[in-house]
Scaffold this active site. Structure first.
Site, PDB file in Angstrom:
ATOM      1  N   GLU A  27      -4.895   8.513   0.859  1.00  0.00           N
ATOM      2  CA  GLU A  27      -4.639   8.577   2.299  1.00  0.00           C
ATOM      3  C   GLU A  27      -4.942   9.975   2.821  1.00  0.00           C
ATOM      4  OE1 GLU A  27      -0.676   7.293   3.331  1.00  0.00           O
ATOM      5  OE2 GLU A  27      -1.086   7.442   5.485  1.00  0.00           O
ATOM      6  N   ASN A 174      -1.450  -1.721   8.600  1.00  0.00           N
ATOM      7  CA  ASN A 174      -0.582  -1.252   7.522  1.00  0.00           C
ATOM      8  C   ASN A 174       0.852  -1.129   8.039  1.00  0.00           C
ATOM      9  OD1 ASN A 174       0.104   0.442   4.982  1.00  0.00           O
ATOM     10  ND2 ASN A 174       0.711   1.789   6.666  1.00  0.00           N
ATOM     11  N   GLU A 175       1.789  -1.603   7.278  1.00  0.00           N
ATOM     12  CA  GLU A 175       3.225  -1.481   7.612  1.00  0.00           C
ATOM     13  C   GLU A 175       3.445  -1.699   9.105  1.00  0.00           C
ATOM     14  OE1 GLU A 175       5.111   1.941   5.764  1.00  0.00           O
ATOM     15  OE2 GLU A 175       4.739   1.098   3.781  1.00  0.00           O
ATOM     16  N   TYR A 241       8.532   1.139  -3.075  1.00  0.00           N
ATOM     17  CA  TYR A 241       8.572   2.424  -3.776  1.00  0.00           C
ATOM     18  C   TYR A 241       9.846   2.529  -4.607  1.00  0.00           C
ATOM     19  CZ  TYR A 241       4.623   4.221  -1.086  1.00  0.00           C
ATOM     20  OH  TYR A 241       3.364   4.426  -0.564  1.00  0.00           O
ATOM     21  N   GLU A 297       0.917  -0.506  -2.100  1.00  0.00           N
ATOM     22  CA  GLU A 297       1.616   0.778  -2.218  1.00  0.00           C
ATOM     23  C   GLU A 297       2.799   0.593  -3.152  1.00  0.00           C
ATOM     24  OE1 GLU A 297       2.484   2.996   1.332  1.00  0.00           O
ATOM     25  OE2 GLU A 297       0.666   2.283   2.329  1.00  0.00           O
ATOM     26  N   GLN A 346      -0.021   8.044  -4.804  1.00  0.00           N
ATOM     27  CA  GLN A 346      -1.393   8.032  -4.385  1.00  0.00           C
ATOM     28  C   GLN A 346      -2.234   8.777  -5.420  1.00  0.00           C
ATOM     29  OE1 GLN A 346      -2.029   9.143  -0.306  1.00  0.00           O
ATOM     30  NE2 GLN A 346      -0.394   7.853   0.457  1.00  0.00           N
TER      31      GLN A 346
HETATM   32  O1  AHR Z   1       2.214   6.436   0.837  1.00  0.00           O
HETATM   33  C1  AHR Z   1       2.896   7.117   1.829  1.00  0.00           C
HETATM   34  C2  AHR Z   1       3.286   6.232   2.999  1.00  0.00           C
HETATM   35  O2  AHR Z   1       4.209   5.290   2.586  1.00  0.00           O
HETATM   36  C3  AHR Z   1       2.191   5.395   3.609  1.00  0.00           C
HETATM   37  O3  AHR Z   1       1.433   6.088   4.539  1.00  0.00           O
HETATM   38  C4  AHR Z   1       2.946   4.310   4.273  1.00  0.00           C
HETATM   39  O4  AHR Z   1       2.195   3.116   4.385  1.00  0.00           O
HETATM   40  C5  AHR Z   1       4.183   4.168   3.436  1.00  0.00           C
HETATM   41  O5  AHR Z   1       5.331   4.147   4.184  1.00  0.00           O
END
Ligand code: AHR
Length: 493
Positions: A27, A174-175, A241, A297, A346
């Site tokens: 990103e 995205n999101e 995450y 992600e 990432q």
């Molecule tokens: O990976 C960091 C961020 O996490 C991304 O930009 C977003 O899609 C997510 O919240």
């Protein structure tokens, strides 16, 4: 110590491990693209067309199948037309989402495709729904893939690219429940239907359309998207995450105790439940599993390194991260019927990165080494095995101590990967391999830590690195492995 028993049925295949499970994400965030990959043609750092050679070589070694770009949250603020044409004319922009820094747009569409070419990775582009128009998205696809005479194809040619690129994967936002527009699923489902209509297949280019998916356990999002738009998508994403502590009160990447270690492992195992439950919803609308679950992600999210820009998400990476990566990859293998792609967050200098850079220097993280060891599983046939494996306990809570996966590659070799999440005790594992003759020659590689916080930095870049492993014995059809505490191993048979 109790022996852990595993049975692998080498004559029962459980489907191909889609190589795209080993995908990456880069990103415009912190020092991922700028500095981490892009240094510019005039940089004193050795580069190919502006991209640093040391990082390129290390990434190439991972056989990255697919690369997601430009975000993340950045994607829904990115206007692609600002990133093409002569570099000196490109509009400078503020990366409002990530640190408020000014970017010169020197890394744009042409540079991204060049990066994918150099890495031999499929491009996966995420389009802007949150702050972009249907026309902007549609013209981007035309610019990249139209073969023949058209306004966008002509512009691409003026900018030096005659032939269209092949673009397979395209994300429609995205999101969109958060940074991508704070939408309700009903509203996003309608927008998805509309935007994807104009993500056209030109010539023989066929686009695999990925709808923006749920956050963690937002099962309603998945339900609504599948109900309202499932027939118009090829993939639906999911983001999760591993965050010890909480979103509001994250913990450090270094300086944690065993409770922090345990919690991280527990939260990694949670990925299995998330996939099972989201897949269960998808099964009701798509029993043939046509639509892929795209976990674009995932990875650890800690506090940033002290002194670094809080908007840059730069964190260290320890042997704990290596275990997190191994557990996730094994979980993804087990769901290979539904999970068609994943992209760890990432690639460089951000979150659970493969690589950290500082000026001209670079270190490979423990996570990098897991991806390197596990690449043998890409596109190999997953082998049937019984669930296992021992117990790792702390403060009255327990987790499976060992995680295992096995596959057979095109040449017939069997690869078994294993990890022991217990930081204090070794694991003795007896693997009964049925349905095949084991070869006379075998080999092993191990990545292990002495301490929970072991990591690589610019002073000690090789503190955690794969070593040759001889802690196993093959006797007939039985394989006995002694896995040290906090280790990840690969055995080739
Ligand atoms: O990976 C960091 C961020 O996490 C991304 O930009 C977003 O899609 C997510 O919240």
């Amino acid at each position: 110590m109790a022996r852990i028993k595993v049975v692998i049925n080498a004559d029962i295949g459980k489907g191909k491990i889609n190589r795209n499970i080993y995908g990456q994400f880069a990103e415009h965030l912190g020092r991922c693209i700028y500095e981490g990959i892009w240094v510019g043609e005039d940089s004193p750092i050795g580069n190919t067309d502006g991209m640093r050679n040391d990082v390129l070589a290390a990434l190439k070694n991972l056989n990255i199948p697919v690369l997601r770009w430009p975000g993340g949250c950045f994607a829904d603020e990115y206007h692609w037309k600002d990133g093409i044409g002569p570099k000196e004319n490109r509009k400078r922009m503020v990366n409002t989402h990530w640190g408020g820094v000014v970017e010169n747009n020197h890394f744009g569409t042409h540079e991204f495709f060049r990066l994918c070419e150099l890495l031999d990775a499929e491009p996966y582009i995420c389009g802007n729904v949150g702050s972009g128009t249907v026309q902007e998205m549609s013209e981007w696809v035309e610019y990249m893939t139209f073969d023949g005479e058209s306004p966008m194809a002509g512009w691409r040619q003026e900018n030096g690219r005659e032939e269209p690129w092949k673009l397979k994967y395209f994300g429609v936002g995205n999101e969109n429940w958060g940074c991508g527009g704070n939408m309700r699923p009903e509203y996003y489902a309608d927008l998805y239907r509309r935007y994807q209509t104009y993500v056209r297949n030109y010539g023989d280019n066929r686009i695999y359309r990925i709808a923006g998916g749920a956050n963690i356990d937002d099962y309603r999002w998945t339900e609504v998207l599948m109900r309202e738009a499932g027939h118009l998508m090829d993939g639906l994403s999911l983001h999760y995450y591993t965050i010890p502590g909480s979103w509001e009160e994250k913990r450090h990447a270094l300086g944690f105790d065993e409770a922090g270690w345990f919690e991280t492992m527990k939260k990694s195992y949670y990925m299995d439940e998330l996939i099972t439950r989201h897949s269960g919803i998808m099964d009701r609308y798509d029993p043939d599993k046509r639509v892929g679950l795209i976990i674009d992600e995932w990875g650890t999210w800690f506090l940033v390194e002290p002194g670094s820009n809080p908007g840059f998400l730069y964190q260290q990476n320890t042997v704990r991260d290596a275990l997190v990566a191994a557990l996730h990859l094994h979980i993804f293998h087990n769901h290979n019927d539904r999970v068609q792609m994943t992209n760890i967050a990432q690639m460089v200098n951000v979150l659970q990165a493969m690589i950290l850079t500082e000026g001209p220097r670079m270190v490979l993280t423990p996570t990098y080494h897991v991806f390197e060891m596990f690449k043998v599983h890409q596109d190999a046939e997953l082998l049937d095995f019984n669930a296992c494996c021992g117990t790792y306990s702390l403060d009255g809570e327990s987790l499976p101590q060992v995680s295992v996966s096995a596959s057979r590659d095109a040449s017939g070799s069997i690869h078994i990967t294993m990890c022991n999440i217990d930081p204090n005790h070794e694991a003795v594992i007896q693997v009964d391999i049925r349905g095949t003759e084991l070869p006379a020659v075998s080999s092993g590689v191990i990545l292990a830590g002495q301490h929970m916080e072991d990591h690589n930095d610019f002073q000690q870049p090789d503190k955690v690195k794969p070593e040759s492993f001889d802690g196993f014995r093959v006797d007939g059809s039985a394989l006995t492995v002694t896995l040290p505490p906090m280790s990840v191993a690969l055995i080739k048979l």
